[in-house]
Scaffold this active site. Structure first.
Site, PDB file in Angstrom:
ATOM      1  N   HIS A   1      -3.965   2.276  -0.614  1.00 24.02           N
ATOM      2  CA  HIS A   1      -3.539   0.860  -1.711  1.00 24.02           C
ATOM      3  C   HIS A   1      -2.160   0.723  -1.647  1.00 24.02           C
ATOM      4  CE1 HIS A   1      -3.857  -1.880  -4.864  1.00 24.02           C
ATOM      5  NE2 HIS A   1      -2.660  -1.526  -5.268  1.00 24.02           N
ATOM      6  N   GLU A   2      -1.179   1.911  -1.701  1.00 22.77           N
ATOM      7  CA  GLU A   2       0.132   1.874  -1.575  1.00 22.77           C
ATOM      8  C   GLU A   2       0.754   1.754  -0.246  1.00 22.77           C
ATOM      9  OE1 GLU A   2       1.625   1.584  -4.537  1.00 22.77           O
ATOM     10  OE2 GLU A   2      -0.290   1.996  -5.742  1.00 22.77           O
TER      11      GLU A   2
END
Length: 506
Positions: free
Chosen positions: A253-254
């Protein structure tokens, strides 16, 4: 133009310094440093605002007469100046001080499972954000003023119908899924050494194209991405030894956020077009929703796909041979795509995730509107979790204290997660149209074509375009949830056999 560029670069440098201070506070700083760090952040924030509001900066922006890029940068600066002039300097300083102190208090309160420890700071944070909304101005609801800091053009009036459209789709689909047999996922909660989780997570991030020559992976209580120019873009993840998918998907996600920041054109470095001047952040995305579209796209459309795990599951089994000895690729893929209402937003499946966001938006909208008091927030939270997800909240740490956002003063940011989900499907559909062989390449682990297409169409532009302009340029239309709804229906219809069941019924 040179004077405007010079002054813009100085402001951007200060915002990057703020990011460094915030990164350190959330990853390495000892708890005893929080008071001094709050003062440091407040001082740098005040300096940045002073430079932004220096009359000479406004004069230099007004004097710009260049190409479209130059003019857009100057206009964004002038818009930010006009907005910040309405915000008292003391309010800016008090918010900066409180943000640092409140985040440390939140971390301690969450660890102690004690909402009352955090409540006074949150009460003051709500009051200051109410003052901020009044200073910025709004036509409808005071929440609109805060929404626009993160997603320009978004209002309660436009947001609630979107949420209702999603709810009408999500709830029946969730109910249909809950009637089906759930896949096993017990193996995700076996013991997975943290060091190996981190190593593997970083390897997968690098496979997407995350450049560790310009970034690094650390650990924090809440995963985040932060940049100090495109040459230094850092990510964190949260590692729990008894929850494998948390660190893996948190990192992916990051990574999506980081690819956005690393993909900005070098010419935009140290300019207005890599700075959120109104929020006093160094961030390059067109909006928070646009940024979130990339984290959700890489985490979910790619990272949770069967094609991804057909290729990479052997790496996972090699890293954890004992823990995954009785689990094949299909079982793992099903497990990480299980739809099951859960207490924790960052661990929620794709379908119930939006329900978490709707809950938070309704509560913070009521807080800002004065319809809900902070003292009543835990009870309101627990009631909404029960009604929306059918779950009982056992404690505040897994309830109202789970997110860092309110301690950081980020009222108005939560809707951008769902906006990002919608945008992600629109952008992915456009990429498929532009790259007919994309999915065949993904079967072979070829992620570069997608990353380069996204860089060309989205990342490189930084904050040059508004989110609406960017959507129009890339997809030919504004915000449209239909591709997202079709994606969720198709994915879960296949995973849970709903399409076959429907065919048998008819």
């Amino acid at each position: 133009m040179n004077e405007f560029q010079r002054r813009s670069a100085e402001i951007n440098d200060l915002l990057c310094v703020l990011n460094v201070l915030n990164w350190d506070a959330r990853t390495q700083m000892p708890a005893g440093g929080s008071g001094a760090r709050a003062q440091q952040i407040a001082t740098i924030s005040a300096l940045a605002q002073e430079k932004l509001l220096d009359p000479a900066y406004g004069v230099s922006a007004q004097a710009v007469s260049g190409d479209d890029l130059d003019n857009r940068a100057a206009q964004q600066a002038l818009d930010a100046i006009a907005a910040l002039k309405r915000i008292p300097a003391e309010l800016t300083r008090e918010l900066a001080l409180l943000k640092s102190e409140a985040q440390e208090l939140w971390a301690r309160a969450k660890g102690a499972n004690d909402f009352q420890m955090f409540a006074p700071a949150l009460t003051r944070m709500v009051e200051l954000n109410q003052q901020l909304a009044e200073a910025l101005g709004y036509e409808g609801h005071p929440y609109d003023a805060l929404l626009n800091m993160y997603e320009p053009g978004l209002t309660v009036e436009t947001l609630l119908p979107l949420f209702e459209q999603l709810r009408v789709h999500h709830v029946p689909l969730l109910q249909a899924i809950q009637q089906q047999q759930q896949p096993r996922s017990d193996f995700l909660n076996r013991s997975y050494p943290a060091a190996e989780q981190k190593r593997l997570s970083l390897a997968l991030a690098k496979g997407f194209g995350y450049d560790t020559g310009r970034g690094r992976l650390d650990e924090s209580a809440h995963p985040f991405e932060i940049s100090f120019t495109r040459q230094d873009v850092r990510i964190t993840t949260r590692i729990q030894e008894n929850f494998l998918s948390g660190a893996l998907f948190g990192t992916l996600h990051e990574t999506g956020h980081a690819l956005y920041e690393q993909g900005v054109r070098s010419e935009l470095s140290r300019t207005v077009l890599t700075s959120d001047l109104l929020g006093l952040y160094a961030v390059a995305g067109a909006s928070y929703g646009t940024h979130e579209s990339q984290s959700r796209l890489w985490e979910n459309r790619i990272g949770r796909s069967r094609a991804f795990w057909d290729l990479h599951y052997p790496q996972l089994q090699s890293a954890f041979p004992e823990q995954l000895a009785d689990v094949d690729t299909a079982a793992f893929h099903r497990a990480v795509n299980t739809v099951r209402p859960s207490l924790i937003r960052v661990e929620a499946d794709e379908l119930t995730y939006d329900l978490h966001i709707m809950l938070r938006v309704e509560l913070e909208r009521a807080l800002i509107g004065g319809e809900l008091a902070v003292r009543d927030l835990p009870a309101a939270w627990n009631a909404r979790i029960k009604s929306d997800l059918g779950l009982d909240v056992p404690d505040d740490a897994r309830g109202v204290l789970q997110d860092i956002h309110w301690s950081a003063g980020m009222f108005g940011s939560f809707p951008t997660y769902t906006i990002g989900n919608v945008m992600a499907s629109q952008f992915y559909a456009a990429a498929l149209e532009g790259l007919p062989e994309l999915e065949n390449g993904l079967l072979r682990g070829e992620y570069t074509p997608l990353r380069e297409w996204l860089t060309d169409h989205i990342y490189q532009h930084g904050r040059t375009y508004t989110p609406h302009e960017l959507l129009e340029r890339v997809t030919g239309r504004g915000l449209d949830p239909q591709p997202y709804l079709e994606y969720l229906s198709g994915k879960y219809g296949e995973l849970y056999g709903l399409d076959r069941q429907k065919e048998q019924t008819t």
